[in-house]
Write a protein that holds these residues in place. Structure first.
Motif, PDB file in Angstrom:
ATOM      1  N   UNK A 125     -25.170  37.714  44.208  1.00  0.00           N
ATOM      2  CA  UNK A 125     -24.834  36.961  42.995  1.00  0.00           C
ATOM      3  C   UNK A 125     -23.558  37.543  42.397  1.00  0.00           C
ATOM      4  N   UNK A 126     -22.445  36.878  42.653  1.00  0.00           N
ATOM      5  CA  UNK A 126     -21.151  37.356  42.158  1.00  0.00           C
ATOM      6  C   UNK A 126     -20.784  36.599  40.883  1.00  0.00           C
ATOM      7  N   UNK A 127     -20.735  37.333  39.759  1.00  0.00           N
ATOM      8  CA  UNK A 127     -20.398  36.747  38.466  1.00  0.00           C
ATOM      9  C   UNK A 127     -21.289  35.532  38.151  1.00  0.00           C
ATOM     10  N   UNK A 128     -22.592  35.717  38.339  1.00  0.00           N
ATOM     11  CA  UNK A 128     -23.569  34.701  37.968  1.00  0.00           C
ATOM     12  C   UNK A 128     -24.276  35.062  36.668  1.00  0.00           C
ATOM     13  N   UNK A 129     -24.764  36.297  36.568  1.00  0.00           N
ATOM     14  CA  UNK A 129     -25.573  36.668  35.414  1.00  0.00           C
ATOM     15  C   UNK A 129     -24.814  36.585  34.103  1.00  0.00           C
ATOM     16  N   UNK A 130     -23.503  36.791  34.124  1.00  0.00           N
ATOM     17  CA  UNK A 130     -22.744  36.733  32.869  1.00  0.00           C
ATOM     18  C   UNK A 130     -22.683  35.318  32.296  1.00  0.00           C
ATOM     19  N   UNK A 131     -23.067  34.324  33.096  1.00  0.00           N
ATOM     20  CA  UNK A 131     -23.106  32.946  32.608  1.00  0.00           C
ATOM     21  C   UNK A 131     -24.524  32.443  32.360  1.00  0.00           C
ATOM     22  N   UNK A 132     -25.527  33.310  32.510  1.00  0.00           N
ATOM     23  CA  UNK A 132     -26.880  32.931  32.114  1.00  0.00           C
ATOM     24  C   UNK A 132     -26.932  32.958  30.583  1.00  0.00           C
ATOM     25  N   UNK A 133     -27.245  31.825  29.942  1.00  0.00           N
ATOM     26  CA  UNK A 133     -27.187  31.763  28.481  1.00  0.00           C
ATOM     27  C   UNK A 133     -28.142  32.758  27.813  1.00  0.00           C
ATOM     28  N   UNK A 134     -27.691  33.286  26.692  1.00  0.00           N
ATOM     29  CA  UNK A 134     -28.490  34.255  25.939  1.00  0.00           C
ATOM     30  C   UNK A 134     -28.189  34.129  24.458  1.00  0.00           C
ATOM     31  N   UNK A 135     -29.058  34.706  23.646  1.00  0.00           N
ATOM     32  CA  UNK A 135     -28.839  34.737  22.206  1.00  0.00           C
ATOM     33  C   UNK A 135     -28.112  36.006  21.803  1.00  0.00           C
ATOM     34  N   UNK A 136     -27.474  35.935  20.646  1.00  0.00           N
ATOM     35  CA  UNK A 136     -26.783  37.069  20.046  1.00  0.00           C
ATOM     36  C   UNK A 136     -27.401  37.317  18.673  1.00  0.00           C
ATOM     37  N   UNK A 137     -27.364  38.565  18.222  1.00  0.00           N
ATOM     38  CA  UNK A 137     -27.991  38.906  16.949  1.00  0.00           C
ATOM     39  C   UNK A 137     -27.168  39.972  16.240  1.00  0.00           C
ATOM     40  N   UNK A 138     -27.389  40.075  14.936  1.00  0.00           N
ATOM     41  CA  UNK A 138     -26.671  41.052  14.122  1.00  0.00           C
ATOM     42  C   UNK A 138     -27.610  41.594  13.052  1.00  0.00           C
ATOM     43  N   UNK A 139     -27.440  42.880  12.720  1.00  0.00           N
ATOM     44  CA  UNK A 139     -28.206  43.495  11.645  1.00  0.00           C
ATOM     45  C   UNK A 139     -27.585  43.086  10.308  1.00  0.00           C
ATOM     46  N   UNK A 140     -28.415  42.507   9.430  1.00  0.00           N
ATOM     47  CA  UNK A 140     -27.884  42.063   8.140  1.00  0.00           C
ATOM     48  C   UNK A 140     -27.835  43.219   7.139  1.00  0.00           C
ATOM     49  N   UNK A 141     -27.442  42.919   5.911  1.00  0.00           N
ATOM     50  CA  UNK A 141     -27.274  43.958   4.897  1.00  0.00           C
ATOM     51  C   UNK A 141     -28.546  44.666   4.509  1.00  0.00           C
TER      52      UNK A 141
END
Length: 338
Positions: A125-141
């Motif tokens: 799998x060459x440069x496949x996993x980086x295009x598997x969709x995922x969520x992003x998150x951030x620590x709030x105040x």
């Protein structure tokens, strides 16, 4: 604005049947350059690895080469051209890709949208996993980890709901964050995708190649970015560009398998790719051969440049087979705990 979490936004932008980026006829090569496109030396190295896998498996009656995220079949075609006839005669090649089968592929290639089950051989799998969709998150105040939400048409972001328990547990193990503003790229969908792919091997070697990181080297800022027509662009999930993010390669690794994390530089060097210049004496005895070797050295140097393609991570995992000869000499092999 219409807000949604990044994972469904990426899914639609990249893979929607009615206009997803990876459905376009020009394919990935129309927008960015991978190791496959940089030099035929990459396919030659993968072919050598496939031959070594075949030998380590005892030369099975049918040998599979499964190219996951096959694009338009460039790596498949390159590997087939490099194989010795006795191996090619037993080979069952598979291209795994959501796009339609490209024209011109050898008739022996089976084109499918999911990895085939129960095969024996090499899954690559060459440069496949980086295009598997995922969520992003951030620590709030207040110190709460929240999902990032995005407007599909503008790419503008805001913080949404607190992350679910499963994502909080993943972050706690693989990407611990504490301070307001800390970011997490929630990689569980990649872990699941890789586990499913590796699980299709009856026996063989599974290799994932991607820009990545491990727990000790998690990036402080998001790695999410976009590419269009050879240029890096803002990652707006409207279907007009590729959207990618680096891979937590230690989290991805399927448990209970003998595994190696290494760099592309070290892996390709072990497989015979070198950026060393040919001896100058060859220029006087065989100028054509010297120029050919010089060109190959330039391509090898690009593939193994630690500041470029050589900086990719390789995750290699064996499934009921010995480690192939060339990779056996690399340091770091270990059997993962389940």
């Amino acid at each position: 604005m219409s807000w949604m979490r990044w994972r469904p936004a990426m899914e639609q932008a990249l893979y929607a049947p009615d206009g997803g980026f990876y459905r376009r006829p020009e394919g990935p090569a129309g927008h960015f350059r991978t190791s496959v496109h940089a030099s035929p030396l990459f396919a030659r190295a993968v072919a050598r690895l496939l031959v070594e896998v075949d030998r380590a498996l005892g030369r099975p009656e049918e040998l599979a080469f499964v190219d996951v995220g096959a694009g338009r079949g460039e790596l498949l075609s390159g590997v087939l051209a490099e194989l010795p006839d006795p191996v090619r005669a037993r080979l069952r090649p598979y291209g795994v890709e959501i796009a339609a089968r490209p024209p011109g592929l050898p008739s022996t290639v089976l084109w499918t949208d999911t990895p085939p089950p129960g095969v024996t051989g090499l899954l690559f799998a060459n440069e496949w996993l980086d295009n598997v969709p995922l969520d992003f998150a951030e620590v709030d105040g207040d110190g709460v980890l929240r999902y990032a939400e995005v407007d599909r048409t503008t790419g503008v972001e805001r913080l949404g709901e607190p992350v679910a328990a499963a994502d909080a547990a993943w972050a706690g193990r693989w990407w611990p964050v504490r301070r307001p503003g800390d970011l997490v790229e929630l990689g569980a969908p990649r872990d699941e995708a890789w586990a499913a792919a590796v699980g299709t091997l009856e026996r063989g070697l599974a290799v994932a190649v991607d820009y990545g990181h491990t727990l000790a080297t998690r990036p402080p800022f998001t790695t999410r970015t976009g590419f269009r027509a050879g240029r890096e662009v803002p990652p707006v999930p409207d279907g007009s560009c590729d959207i990618t993010a680096h891979v937590a390669l230690d989290a991805v690794a399927a448990p209970a398998l003998h595994s190696l994390w290494t760099t592309q530089r070290d892996a390709l060097r072990a497989l015979g790719v070198s950026g060393a210049r040919p001896a100058l004496a060859l220029a006087s005895t065989d100028p054509v051969a010297y120029l050919r070797a010089l060109g190959g050295a330039g391509e090898g140097a690009e593939l193994t440049d630690p500041a470029g393609l050589g900086g990719f991570g390789w995750l290699a995992q064996t499934v009921r087979m010995p480690v192939p000869e060339s990779l056996a000499g690399l340091e770091g092999w270990q059997t993962l705990q389940s």
